[in-house]
Design a protein around this motif. Structure first.
Motif, PDB file in Angstrom:
ATOM      1  N   LEU A 145       0.824  -1.216   0.000  1.00  0.00           N
ATOM      2  CA  LEU A 145       0.000   0.000   0.000  1.00  0.00           C
ATOM      3  C   LEU A 145       0.853   1.260   0.000  1.00  0.00           C
ATOM      4  O   LEU A 145       0.336   2.366  -0.086  1.00  0.00           O
ATOM      5  N   ARG A 146       2.150   1.065   0.135  1.00  0.00           N
ATOM      6  CA  ARG A 146       3.098   2.177   0.233  1.00  0.00           C
ATOM      7  C   ARG A 146       2.698   3.197   1.300  1.00  0.00           C
ATOM      8  O   ARG A 146       2.597   4.395   1.056  1.00  0.00           O
ATOM      9  N   CYS A 147       2.433   2.663   2.485  1.00  0.00           N
ATOM     10  CA  CYS A 147       2.083   3.544   3.599  1.00  0.00           C
ATOM     11  C   CYS A 147       3.068   3.325   4.741  1.00  0.00           C
ATOM     12  O   CYS A 147       3.851   2.379   4.727  1.00  0.00           O
ATOM     13  N   GLY A 148       3.014   4.197   5.728  1.00  0.00           N
ATOM     14  CA  GLY A 148       3.941   4.123   6.852  1.00  0.00           C
ATOM     15  C   GLY A 148       3.501   3.098   7.876  1.00  0.00           C
ATOM     16  O   GLY A 148       2.312   2.819   8.032  1.00  0.00           O
ATOM     17  N   LEU A 149       4.465   2.517   8.560  1.00  0.00           N
ATOM     18  CA  LEU A 149       4.177   1.500   9.577  1.00  0.00           C
ATOM     19  C   LEU A 149       5.157   1.689  10.728  1.00  0.00           C
ATOM     20  O   LEU A 149       6.348   1.846  10.510  1.00  0.00           O
ATOM     21  N   THR A 150       4.631   1.690  11.944  1.00  0.00           N
ATOM     22  CA  THR A 150       5.498   1.800  13.121  1.00  0.00           C
ATOM     23  C   THR A 150       5.347   0.546  13.965  1.00  0.00           C
ATOM     24  O   THR A 150       4.229   0.165  14.319  1.00  0.00           O
ATOM     25  N   ALA A 151       6.470  -0.084  14.289  1.00  0.00           N
ATOM     26  CA  ALA A 151       6.440  -1.360  15.006  1.00  0.00           C
ATOM     27  C   ALA A 151       6.476  -1.136  16.518  1.00  0.00           C
ATOM     28  O   ALA A 151       7.084  -0.183  17.002  1.00  0.00           O
ATOM     29  N   ASP A 152       5.814  -2.019  17.235  1.00  0.00           N
ATOM     30  CA  ASP A 152       5.930  -2.097  18.696  1.00  0.00           C
ATOM     31  C   ASP A 152       5.640  -0.783  19.412  1.00  0.00           C
ATOM     32  O   ASP A 152       6.429  -0.318  20.241  1.00  0.00           O
ATOM     33  N   CYS A 153       4.506  -0.182  19.081  1.00  0.00           N
ATOM     34  CA  CYS A 153       4.154   1.080  19.740  1.00  0.00           C
ATOM     35  C   CYS A 153       3.785   0.806  21.197  1.00  0.00           C
ATOM     36  O   CYS A 153       3.169  -0.204  21.524  1.00  0.00           O
ATOM     37  N   THR A 154       4.154   1.746  22.068  1.00  0.00           N
ATOM     38  CA  THR A 154       3.777   1.610  23.471  1.00  0.00           C
ATOM     39  C   THR A 154       2.625   2.548  23.808  1.00  0.00           C
ATOM     40  O   THR A 154       2.082   2.497  24.905  1.00  0.00           O
ATOM     41  N   ASP A 155       2.264   3.423  22.865  1.00  0.00           N
ATOM     42  CA  ASP A 155       1.083   4.261  23.059  1.00  0.00           C
ATOM     43  C   ASP A 155       0.602   4.765  21.705  1.00  0.00           C
ATOM     44  O   ASP A 155       1.397   4.917  20.774  1.00  0.00           O
ATOM     45  N   LEU A 156      -0.698   4.980  21.606  1.00  0.00           N
ATOM     46  CA  LEU A 156      -1.299   5.538  20.390  1.00  0.00           C
ATOM     47  C   LEU A 156      -2.205   6.673  20.823  1.00  0.00           C
ATOM     48  O   LEU A 156      -3.064   6.493  21.681  1.00  0.00           O
ATOM     49  N   VAL A 157      -2.000   7.851  20.239  1.00  0.00           N
ATOM     50  CA  VAL A 157      -2.731   9.039  20.665  1.00  0.00           C
ATOM     51  C   VAL A 157      -3.129   9.815  19.420  1.00  0.00           C
ATOM     52  O   VAL A 157      -2.405   9.806  18.424  1.00  0.00           O
ATOM     53  N   ILE A 158      -4.286  10.471  19.462  1.00  0.00           N
ATOM     54  CA  ILE A 158      -4.704  11.308  18.336  1.00  0.00           C
ATOM     55  C   ILE A 158      -4.219  12.743  18.583  1.00  0.00           C
ATOM     56  O   ILE A 158      -4.345  13.269  19.694  1.00  0.00           O
ATOM     57  N   GLY A 159      -3.661  13.374  17.565  1.00  0.00           N
ATOM     58  CA  GLY A 159      -3.180  14.742  17.741  1.00  0.00           C
ATOM     59  C   GLY A 159      -2.878  15.419  16.409  1.00  0.00           C
ATOM     60  O   GLY A 159      -2.938  14.779  15.351  1.00  0.00           O
ATOM     61  N   ASP A 160      -2.556  16.687  16.457  1.00  0.00           N
ATOM     62  CA  ASP A 160      -2.288  17.453  15.244  1.00  0.00           C
ATOM     63  C   ASP A 160      -0.791  17.516  14.960  1.00  0.00           C
ATOM     64  O   ASP A 160       0.034  17.243  15.822  1.00  0.00           O
ATOM     65  N   TYR A 161      -0.474  17.911  13.741  1.00  0.00           N
ATOM     66  CA  TYR A 161       0.929  17.954  13.330  1.00  0.00           C
ATOM     67  C   TYR A 161       1.114  19.079  12.325  1.00  0.00           C
ATOM     68  O   TYR A 161       0.292  19.234  11.425  1.00  0.00           O
ATOM     69  N   SER A 162       2.159  19.858  12.520  1.00  0.00           N
ATOM     70  CA  SER A 162       2.476  20.803  11.455  1.00  0.00           C
ATOM     71  C   SER A 162       3.849  20.467  10.915  1.00  0.00           C
ATOM     72  O   SER A 162       4.806  20.263  11.661  1.00  0.00           O
ATOM     73  N   PRO A 210       7.335  20.811   9.617  1.00  0.00           N
ATOM     74  CA  PRO A 210       8.288  21.907   9.803  1.00  0.00           C
ATOM     75  C   PRO A 210       8.803  22.466   8.469  1.00  0.00           C
ATOM     76  O   PRO A 210       9.168  23.630   8.395  1.00  0.00           O
ATOM     77  N   LYS A 211       8.822  21.640   7.434  1.00  0.00           N
ATOM     78  CA  LYS A 211       9.362  22.114   6.150  1.00  0.00           C
ATOM     79  C   LYS A 211       8.302  22.827   5.318  1.00  0.00           C
ATOM     80  O   LYS A 211       8.485  23.948   4.878  1.00  0.00           O
ATOM     81  N   SER A 212       7.167  22.154   5.110  1.00  0.00           N
ATOM     82  CA  SER A 212       6.143  22.734   4.231  1.00  0.00           C
ATOM     83  C   SER A 212       5.216  23.683   4.981  1.00  0.00           C
ATOM     84  O   SER A 212       4.516  24.484   4.376  1.00  0.00           O
ATOM     85  N   GLY A 213       5.219  23.569   6.317  1.00  0.00           N
ATOM     86  CA  GLY A 213       4.318  24.403   7.102  1.00  0.00           C
ATOM     87  C   GLY A 213       2.871  23.924   7.066  1.00  0.00           C
ATOM     88  O   GLY A 213       1.984  24.542   7.649  1.00  0.00           O
ATOM     89  N   ARG A 214       2.623  22.818   6.399  1.00  0.00           N
ATOM     90  CA  ARG A 214       1.242  22.311   6.310  1.00  0.00           C
ATOM     91  C   ARG A 214       0.752  21.806   7.650  1.00  0.00           C
ATOM     92  O   ARG A 214       1.496  21.233   8.431  1.00  0.00           O
ATOM     93  N   GLU A 215      -0.533  22.018   7.895  1.00  0.00           N
ATOM     94  CA  GLU A 215      -1.138  21.563   9.151  1.00  0.00           C
ATOM     95  C   GLU A 215      -1.944  20.296   8.897  1.00  0.00           C
ATOM     96  O   GLU A 215      -2.668  20.205   7.905  1.00  0.00           O
ATOM     97  N   TYR A 216      -1.813  19.357   9.775  1.00  0.00           N
ATOM     98  CA  TYR A 216      -2.585  18.111   9.667  1.00  0.00           C
ATOM     99  C   TYR A 216      -3.362  17.934  10.952  1.00  0.00           C
ATOM    100  O   TYR A 216      -2.816  18.042  12.050  1.00  0.00           O
TER     101      TYR A 216
END
Lengths: 339, 291
Positions: free
Chosen positions: A112-129, A131-137
């Protein structure tokens, strides 16, 4: 709204605890994101599976039932799960970090060419900007895990690609039934349309899966040993103490890597997460990966020759001394007083 | 019978010896600050390849590694144990890659090497513990994958039989070839370096390393021997899509890095003597933690 998808692992007609834990977690994340939880079952003989999952908060259960789908092999499970993801377009996909999940999830993330993170110890919903493009997510999944020998804790996000995929070890999330009754929809999957011979390049010719011998997750008292135990024989001492107080023996990764204890006893980020009433850490220095797996214990006793060992800072009692001298005394005084 | 085997091996920072300067400010690993070692499970993978070569002497073992120029050490270390040749995938533009971008580059390099029967690698590397690059590389190459391998029981012209070590047991599986197998730490340990092979291969060099050899005689004698050439592969050599490599090709981004802060409790400190340990056990019994 794009939903949260949980791959449910099945062994002997039973849904793995880690999968139910992830359905529970997904259900909480879904109420924050105002979306639904879709569980995926890929196995055979699945008549009694849905009822095991429903109480934990699945809105839909996708069931692919086909003789060729049990036991697990990579390619057919990957084909079915990829098909569901492509049709349903979930925003998040969660998979248990077991030998099945760690085989399956990367295969799918690559396709699917998507990101995957192994062995997470927590999952939280939050925003992200960015730093390079300045885009807000908005409302991304923060995938949190210790990294790099445990010296840091990294928060990983996948801003652009979907789904956001993560694997989580057993015991990290809590298995909790939802308060309200869920009306769960069942969607059957026609595997004949998805699978062909190419998916069966790997055949299982022999399989011995043993019932779980050690159930650290359920133990109320855990006597755990680290590299400081020094030998396999040293663990006999821990066994003696555990036996007398009615506990289980656990181990740090360093002790397992050194061959002192079996892998099934490993506690920590890459082992089991435990929350016992009493955790006795013997000769464990306390790297973050280990603490991630035991720091919610109600009471922690650290036995260590090093008064500055990191684990002592989260211990209720630090017993400075050599475990080889201390443990026999603990056994002796326990016997004396427990009568 | 003979096989052509590619072993994926990685030079990793020894995470058991991490100092304060281990991370850069943008959250990536500062590899220069750490001792570099051969990833332990990749050595287990190399041993499985060597065992096949023991049985079928014409088997060819090719090491493929990706990293900075100094990662050529991994190829030499492998040659000292009887690997035949090696490729170092190195280019500054690969920096910052996550597992998806890494597996893309490795799959391009594997395609360039070509004509292989088997790809072996360690299950996971100790600097990330993700175990993702093996399966992702297999997917990119559309190969069957066998993870958690403990032993290659048998290999035939177009079929391999493998024992897998799972959490709660073992499984024996059969796969068509070519296939990609990731090897678990419970597999046989890698044999030590061989003194004769060390003498044979100690001057094996990449083109970049050759440029730094001032001794003309040595330089020429290395250039004259094909088996001492370690090939380097760049973004251009592999014709990589620039959008699929490095940071740009990595869907995962590090949002932030936190140093580990110990939440200290009021820890009661006691010593190894009869009085204090007796009191501790008594307290545990009295408050019903024990017994």
């Amino acid at each position: 709204m794009n939903n949260i998808c949980v791959y449910c692992e099945i062994e002997d007609g039973v849904v793995a605890d880690v999968s139910l834990e992830l359905v529970s977690k997904a259900s909480k994340l879904a109420s924050e994101l105002n979306c639904e939880v879709e569980a995926v079952v890929i196995s055979s003989g699945t008549e009694k599976i849905a009822e095991q999952i429903t109480p934990y908060g699945a809105d839909t259960i996708h069931i692919a039932d086909d003789k060729r789908l049990h036991p697990y092999t990579t390619l057919p499970h990957a084909a079915v799960l990829t098909d569901i993801i492509n049709r349903k377009k979930p925003q998040i996909v969660l998979v248990g970090a077991t030998s099945v999940g760690r085989d399956l999830a990367p295969r799918i993330a690559s396709e699917l060419r998507c990101g995957l993170t192994a062995d997470c110890t927590d999952l939280v919903i939050g925003d992200y900007s960015d730093p390079k493009s300045g885009r807000e997510y908005k409302n991304l999944l923060y995938q949190i895990r210790p990294a790099f020998g445990g010296n840091i804790i990294a928060t990983i996000v996948n801003p652009e690609t979907r789904p956001q995929m993560a694997t989580v070890r057993e015991g990290v999330m809590k298995k909790e039934k939802t308060a309200k009754q869920h009306k769960t929809k069942i969607e059957k999957i026609d595997t004949m349309k998805i699978l062909d011979n190419v998916n069966f390049a790997v055949k299982i010719i022999e399989r011995h899966i043993e019932p779980r011998k050690v159930n650290l997750g359920a133990a109320q008292i855990i006597v755990a040993g680290g590299f400081g135990v020094g030998s396999k024989e040293g663990f006999d001492l821990l066994n003696d103490l555990a036996k007398i107080v009615g506990g289980e023996v656990g181990a740090s990764r360093a002790a397992v890597d050194a061959g002192y204890a079996d892998h099934s006893r490993q506690i920590g980020q890459t082992g089991v997460t435990v929350r016992p009433k009493l955790y006795i850490a013997c000769g464990i220095s306390g790297a973050i990966q280990h603490r991630a797996g035991m720091d919610s214990s109600a009471q922690i006793i650290s036995i260590n020759t090093d008064p500055e060992a990191p684990i002592n800072s989260i211990a209720d009692v630090t017993l400075v001394g050599d475990l080889h001298s201390v443990i026999p005394k603990m056994i002796k005084f326990y016997k004396e007083q427990s009568k | 019978m003979a096989f052509r085997i590619i072993v994926l091996a990685k030079q990793v920072p020894d995470t058991r010896n991490v100092g304060e300067d281990a991370m850069t400010s943008d959250g990536t690993v500062n590899r220069a600050a750490l001792p570099a070692i051969y990833n332990p499970e990749d050595l287990n993978a190399l041993e499985q390849a060597l065992l096949i070569k023991d049985k079928y002497a014409d088997t060819e073992i090719i090491i493929l590694t990706m990293g900075p120029p100094r990662a050529a050490d991994i190829i030499r270390e492998s040659m000292f144990r009887d690997a035949d040749s090696g490729y170092l995938v190195t280019d500054k533009r690969f920096a910052g890659a996550d597992t998806l971008a890494t597996s893309y580059v490795i799959s391009k390099a594997v395609e360039k090497i070509g004509n292989y029967d088997l790809i072996l690698s360690g299950r996971q590397a100790i600097d990330g513990d993700t175990a993702q690059v093996g399966p992702q590389t297999a997917e990119k190459l559309k190969l069957p994958q066998i993870t958690y391998a403990e032993e290659i029981i048998d290999i035939k012209k177009d079929k391999v039989t493998v024992k897998r070590r799972l959490e709660r047991g073992v499984e024996v599986v059969e796969s068509s070839l070519p296939a990609l197998i990731t090897v678990h730490s419970s597999a046989e340990k890698c044999r030590p370096k061989n003194a004769k092979l060390y003498m044979k291969y100690k001057h094996a060099k990449t083109p970049t390393e050759l440029q730094t050899i001032a001794d003309d005689y040595l330089n020429q004698s290395v250039r004259n021997k094909d088996y001492l050439q370690i090939e380097e592969l760049s973004v251009d050599d592999l014709k990589c899509d620039i959008q699929k490599i490095g940071l740009a090709g990595s869907p995962t981004k590090v949002k932030k890095i936190d140093n580990v802060v110990l939440q200290s409790k009021d820890s009661k400190v006691i010593r190894d003597n009869d009085t204090e340990i007796r009191q501790l056990m008594q307290d545990l019994i009295t408050n019903h933690t024990l017994g």
